[in-house]
Design an enzyme around this catalytic site. Structure first.
Site, short mmCIF file in Angstrom:
data_model
loop_
_atom_site.label_atom_id
_atom_site.label_comp_id
_atom_site.label_asym_id
_atom_site.label_seq_id
_atom_site.Cartn_x
_atom_site.Cartn_y
_atom_site.Cartn_z
CB THR A 10 -0.93 0.02 1.23
OG1 THR A 10 -0.15 0.08 2.41
CG2 THR A 10 -1.82 -1.20 1.26
CG ASP A 11 -1.23 4.87 -1.21
OD1 ASP A 11 -1.84 4.60 -0.14
OD2 ASP A 11 -1.81 5.35 -2.20
#
Length: 124
Positions: A10-11
């Site tokens: 994920t970011d």
């Protein structure tokens, strides 16, 4: 193929980074071979990506489980067109069409796709 979303996927907002969807599709194609004790290459020949078209329809987040499916669309002597989709909770969040060529990995000359490789990619 089921995939669990981890923090590394994920970011900073906890949403899956866009290129990871393409990685998940690659992993699902490879797993079709690995699950049968095979590799997606043979001798000096293997698949390479020719082109792809991707559509981002939704998103997955940290902790989600997604499901990647692969369908053969078109087979030619030295190439194959696949449609891959990613679903989260029965909702399609990503789809792409990807054209793979089968080449000699040393000379880069196209070579016919082995029949048993086509059977692997067609298997559910």
């Amino acid at each position: 193929m089921k995939i669990k979303i981890y923090y590394e996927d994920t970011d900073c907002g906890g949403i899956v980074y866009h290129t990871n969807y393409i990685k998940y599709c690659e992993r699902a194609r490879s797993e079709k071979f690995f699950s049968l004790g095979l590799r997606p290459y043979e001798n000096s020949n293997g698949f390479v990506v020719h082109s792809l078209e991707a559509h981002f329809l939704g998103s997955a987040t940290l902790g989600d489980e997604i499901d990647v499916s692969t369908q053969v669309i078109q087979v030619k002597n030295v190439s194959i067109l696949l449609k891959q989709e990613i679903h989260k909770n029965q909702n399609k969040i990503f789809e792409m069409e990807i054209k793979l060529g089968y080449i000699n990995l040393k000379t880069h000359i196209p070579t016919p796709i082995p029949k048993h490789f086509l059977e692997v990619l067609n298997a559910k």
